[in-house]
Design a protein around this motif. Structure first.
Motif, mmCIF file in Angstrom:
data_model
loop_
_atom_site.group_PDB
_atom_site.id
_atom_site.type_symbol
_atom_site.label_atom_id
_atom_site.label_comp_id
_atom_site.label_asym_id
_atom_site.label_seq_id
_atom_site.Cartn_x
_atom_site.Cartn_y
_atom_site.Cartn_z
ATOM 1 N N THR A 90 0.869 -1.180 0.000
ATOM 2 C CA THR A 90 0.000 0.000 0.000
ATOM 3 C C THR A 90 0.902 1.224 0.000
ATOM 4 N N THR A 91 0.731 2.086 -0.998
ATOM 5 C CA THR A 91 1.652 3.216 -1.162
ATOM 6 C C THR A 91 0.888 4.525 -1.228
ATOM 7 N N ILE A 92 1.318 5.467 -0.411
ATOM 8 C CA ILE A 92 0.775 6.828 -0.447
ATOM 9 C C ILE A 92 1.867 7.727 -0.998
ATOM 10 N N ILE A 93 1.580 8.327 -2.156
ATOM 11 C CA ILE A 93 2.583 9.124 -2.857
ATOM 12 C C ILE A 93 2.200 10.597 -2.722
ATOM 13 N N ILE A 94 3.025 11.357 -2.015
ATOM 14 C CA ILE A 94 2.843 12.805 -1.934
ATOM 15 C C ILE A 94 3.700 13.403 -3.039
ATOM 16 N N ALA A 95 3.085 13.997 -4.034
ATOM 17 C CA ALA A 95 3.857 14.399 -5.203
ATOM 18 C C ALA A 95 3.236 15.587 -5.897
ATOM 19 N N HIS A 96 4.099 16.293 -6.661
ATOM 20 C CA HIS A 96 3.657 17.342 -7.569
ATOM 21 C C HIS A 96 3.963 16.964 -9.016
ATOM 22 N N ARG A 97 4.963 16.102 -9.212
ATOM 23 C CA ARG A 97 5.429 15.791 -10.557
ATOM 24 C C ARG A 97 4.452 14.882 -11.297
ATOM 25 N N TYR A 98 4.202 15.242 -12.536
ATOM 26 C CA TYR A 98 3.327 14.443 -13.393
ATOM 27 C C TYR A 98 3.854 13.018 -13.537
ATOM 28 N N SER A 99 5.180 12.888 -13.722
ATOM 29 C CA SER A 99 5.771 11.564 -13.959
ATOM 30 C C SER A 99 5.570 10.628 -12.782
ATOM 31 N N THR A 100 5.451 11.181 -11.574
ATOM 32 C CA THR A 100 5.225 10.353 -10.388
ATOM 33 C C THR A 100 3.754 10.043 -10.214
ATOM 34 N N ILE A 101 2.912 11.035 -10.467
ATOM 35 C CA ILE A 101 1.485 10.887 -10.202
ATOM 36 C C ILE A 101 0.847 9.852 -11.121
ATOM 37 N N VAL A 102 1.283 9.803 -12.378
ATOM 38 C CA VAL A 102 0.633 8.907 -13.340
ATOM 39 C C VAL A 102 0.829 7.438 -12.978
ATOM 40 N N LYS A 103 1.785 7.116 -12.128
ATOM 41 C CA LYS A 103 2.017 5.733 -11.721
ATOM 42 C C LYS A 103 1.031 5.275 -10.648
ATOM 43 N N ALA A 104 0.247 6.203 -10.088
ATOM 44 C CA ALA A 104 -0.689 5.868 -9.011
ATOM 45 C C ALA A 104 -1.954 5.236 -9.581
ATOM 46 N N ASP A 105 -2.553 4.346 -8.799
ATOM 47 C CA ASP A 105 -3.836 3.751 -9.184
ATOM 48 C C ASP A 105 -4.964 4.759 -9.026
ATOM 49 N N ARG A 106 -4.832 5.669 -8.089
ATOM 50 C CA ARG A 106 -5.888 6.649 -7.800
ATOM 51 C C ARG A 106 -5.243 7.920 -7.273
ATOM 52 N N VAL A 107 -5.927 9.035 -7.479
ATOM 53 C CA VAL A 107 -5.414 10.334 -7.050
ATOM 54 C C VAL A 107 -6.435 10.982 -6.117
ATOM 55 N N LEU A 108 -5.965 11.476 -4.967
ATOM 56 C CA LEU A 108 -6.790 12.293 -4.073
ATOM 57 C C LEU A 108 -6.299 13.731 -4.190
ATOM 58 N N VAL A 109 -7.206 14.638 -4.546
ATOM 59 C CA VAL A 109 -6.847 16.044 -4.696
ATOM 60 C C VAL A 109 -7.326 16.790 -3.455
ATOM 61 N N LEU A 110 -6.394 17.444 -2.767
ATOM 62 C CA LEU A 110 -6.708 18.148 -1.526
ATOM 63 C C LEU A 110 -6.685 19.654 -1.746
ATOM 64 N N ARG A 111 -7.623 20.331 -1.073
ATOM 65 C CA ARG A 111 -7.639 21.796 -1.102
ATOM 66 C C ARG A 111 -8.028 22.292 0.278
ATOM 67 N N GLN A 112 -7.120 23.040 0.898
ATOM 68 C CA GLN A 112 -7.356 23.640 2.219
ATOM 69 C C GLN A 112 -7.865 22.606 3.232
ATOM 70 N N GLY A 113 -7.185 21.451 3.259
ATOM 71 C CA GLY A 113 -7.471 20.435 4.260
ATOM 72 C C GLY A 113 -8.673 19.570 3.991
ATOM 73 N N ALA A 114 -9.244 19.633 2.809
ATOM 74 C CA ALA A 114 -10.410 18.804 2.474
ATOM 75 C C ALA A 114 -10.168 18.111 1.142
ATOM 76 N N VAL A 115 -10.821 16.977 0.928
ATOM 77 C CA VAL A 115 -10.706 16.248 -0.328
ATOM 78 C C VAL A 115 -11.626 16.924 -1.349
ATOM 79 N N ALA A 116 -11.009 17.523 -2.380
ATOM 80 C CA ALA A 116 -11.778 18.235 -3.410
ATOM 81 C C ALA A 116 -12.179 17.310 -4.547
ATOM 82 N N GLN A 117 -11.305 16.377 -4.926
ATOM 83 C CA GLN A 117 -11.568 15.434 -6.006
ATOM 84 C C GLN A 117 -10.871 14.122 -5.696
ATOM 85 N N GLN A 118 -11.357 13.039 -6.293
ATOM 86 C CA GLN A 118 -10.622 11.790 -6.272
ATOM 87 C C GLN A 118 -11.041 10.946 -7.457
#
Length: 604
Positions: free
Chosen positions: A547-575
């Motif tokens: 189980t891997t949690i990837i904290i990232a900004h880079r596109y090349s890292t993010i695309v390897k994830a099975d799912r993306v959680l988008v956070l804004r001001q401490g809340a989940v904005a998208q997933q």
């Protein structure tokens, strides 16, 4: 006769600590309890101290006898007397040596024990404690604050006990020689003791201020030494000197105030001492003229009076030292008392599957209680799933990692591992199943092998295990190229290694830990393309089946994830998946990725 005086040593380095612990209301007993483990050594020291006190009390009496009988004995009387005194003084010298060694060595043992207790208490403190306290300040406590107790708990305590015995014994001898002359000391000695007590109380009050000022000096020095490259890069040598000069000036002012207090006390004590001596000689001369006192008795009386005065001064001295040490070490014992017992304790060794869930979690950092870092965050991660956390700085990505590691507890909601709340599991068991690889890996100044083996607690790690982990992390080749191989010293925070090399050492450490849950905190964001390729290959090996949690900004890292959680001001904005979120052109994820997508299109 010597002046009574409290200690003039400055208080040791310090800082602010937590609230009063269980022993804060009884500081005297709390310090003395430390002596129990060393009782046999201290009792032996007290025995030899008793011998030295006995000889010291007999010496003026013997001198009086010698003066009054000089020429009244036979021809060899003086010789026999001299040999006897030589034997007694040799015994005293031997007893003094053993007394000093026993008390001084015991003091070193006690200081070492307290230092270990304090270090153990500091290392168990929660992360929130370190958010509030400067590291330089804490190391100052560990070094200087503890040292204050060395003299007061052993040698100082022994000297005070010896002084009390001498005071009582000498007072008895004074009364037996001349009750009339003793009246002078009955006035001067209690007055000197009273002044010593008053000065000691004032010293305790000033100790905290001196402590804090010295702590500020250590804090300024530590910050600039830690960031020495930044100081040189920005040419801030003069600014660093100015800050340190200002801190030391404040410390000097506090210390000078203490010195002024001591100087006034010593002046008054000195006046009392010499007035007592002058009155004793004047009254003694009258008693000799009236035939009620011999010359030898007057000499012995003056010597005994000197013992009384010196002993009273030593007791006042010790009281001042004791009050100062209590003021200087209150924070030390508060930290020892307040350390959490279970922090870092071994759990049942439970192996997690790797399922994670945040259920309505809200959290604000203790230092910023009015600003929520997470606000009602809920999500679930399946075992073996790779999830990327994306968002602007301060959105709450690293906060989620900190909560998973148990650095903080949520203010509301629950964190679940394999369906069980974190509170129902041993913190050590949770952490044993997690490994983290950071953007700037935390390395110790020891060898590469030691840094990799740091992953495993509680047992020795075989060199073959270290090498196997390094091979999986694409680190073995560069390590083997060093003359010392795995024994190569990396320097402070790994300064001898490049960024890519440090990352691969950190990945090898995580691989050796064999975690079920992996946290990658911007693990490749600071690397060049060549280093990133090597590190990414190692990361793919590390993420496999975990189980891997990837904290990232880079596109090349993010695309390897099975799912993306988008956070804004401490809340989940998208997933959702990367592709799903990109199709939402008006969503936050597309806005965050737009520039990077344009860059990738241009390079293509």
């Amino acid at each position: 006769m010597s002046a009574a005086k409290p200690a003039a040593k400055p208080a040791a380095a310090p800082g602010a600590g937590p609230g009063p612990g269980p022993g804060a209301g009884r500081p005297h007993l709390q310090r003395l309890r430390l002596l129990r483990a060393f009782a046999p050594r201290l009792l032996a020291g007290l025995f030899f101290m008793g011998l030295t006190v006995a000889v010291e009390l007999l010496y003026p009496k013997a001198l009086s006898h010698f003066i009054d009988n000089i020429g009244g004995g036979g021809g060899d009387w003086a010789g026999r007397f001299g040999l006897l005194m030589l034997a007694v003084l040799t015994l005293q010298a031997l007893a003094t040596t053993l007394r000093y060694y026993l008390f001084e060595s015991t003091g070193l043992m006690i200081v070492t024990r307290i230092r270990r207790l304090l270090y153990g208490a500091l290392i168990r403190q929660p992360i929130a404690f370190y958010d509030k306290h400067n590291v330089g300040e804490l190391t100052g406590r560990l070094a200087a604050d503890v040292e204050v107790l060395h003299d007061t708990l052993t040698m100082g305590l022994a000297i005070s006990l010896r002084s009390l015995c001498v005071l009582l014994g000498a007072a008895a001898m004074l009364l037996s020689i001349s009750p009339q002359l003793s009246v002078v000391l009955l006035v001067c000695v209690p007055l000197s003791l009273y002044l010593g007590k008053r000065a000691g109380g004032l010293l305790r009050g000033r100790a905290r201020e001196i402590q804090q000022r010295q702590a500020d000096c250590g804090k300024v020095a530590h910050e600039h030494f830690t960031n020495i490259r930044l100081v040189h890069a920005f040419g801030q040598h003069a600014g660093a000197r100015q800050r340190y000069h200002a801190a030391t000036a404040a410390a000097l002012d506090a210390a000078l105030g203490n010195v002024r207090l001591l100087a006034g006390f010593r002046g008054v004590s000195s006046l009392l001492t010499y007035l007592a001596l002058l009155l004793t000689l004047w009254l003694g001369a009258g008693l000799i003229a009236g035939g009620r006192l011999t010359v030898g008795q007057l000499v012995s009386f003056v010597l005994y009076a000197g013992m009384v005065s010196a002993s009273a001064g030593a007791l006042s001295d010790y009281w001042g030292d004791w009050m100062r040490s209590i003021g200087a070490t209150e924070r030390v014992f508060e930290i020892i008392d307040s350390a959490p017992e279970g922090e870092g304790a071994a759990g049942a060794g439970r192996r997690l599957q790797g399922r994670i869930a945040f259920d309505g979690v809200s959290f604000a950092y203790p230092e910023r209680p009015g600003r929520a870092a997470l606000d009602d965050v809920s999500f679930a991660i399946a075992a073996g799933e790779k999830v990327a956390l994306v968002g602007a700085s301060g959105a709450g990505k690293s906060t989620i990692a900190s909560l998973l590691l148990g650095f903080y507890r949520p203010d509301a909601g629950a964190i679940r591992f394999d369906g069980q709340t974190a509170d129902a599991l041993a913190l050590a068991d949770i952490r044993a199943n997690i490994a983290i690889v950071e953007q700037e890996p935390s390395l110790f100044s020891g060898s590469i092998g030691e840094n990799i083996a740091f992953a495993v607690a509680g047992r020795a790690v075989a060199p073959a295990e270290v090498e196997a982990a390094a091979r999986l992390a694409n680190a073995h080749d560069f390590i083997a190229a060093f003359p010392q191989g795995y024994d190569t010293i990396v320097g402070d925070r790994g300064v001898q290694l490049s960024g890519g090399q440090k990352q691969r050492v950190a990945i090898a450490r995580a691989l050796l830990r064999d975690p079920r849950i992996l946290i990658l905190d911007e693990a490749t964001s600071a690397l060049d393309s060549a280093s990133e390729l090597l590190v990414q290959t190692a990361l793919e090996q590390l993420m496999r089946g975990r189980t891997t949690i990837i904290i990232a900004h880079r596109y090349s890292t993010i695309v390897k994830a099975d799912r993306v959680l988008v956070l804004r001001q401490g809340a989940v904005a998208q997933q959702g998946t990367h592709a799903e979120l990109l199709r939402q052109r008006d969503g936050l994820y597309f806005q965050l990725m737009e520039n990077q997508l344009a860059m990738y299109r241009d390079s293509a």
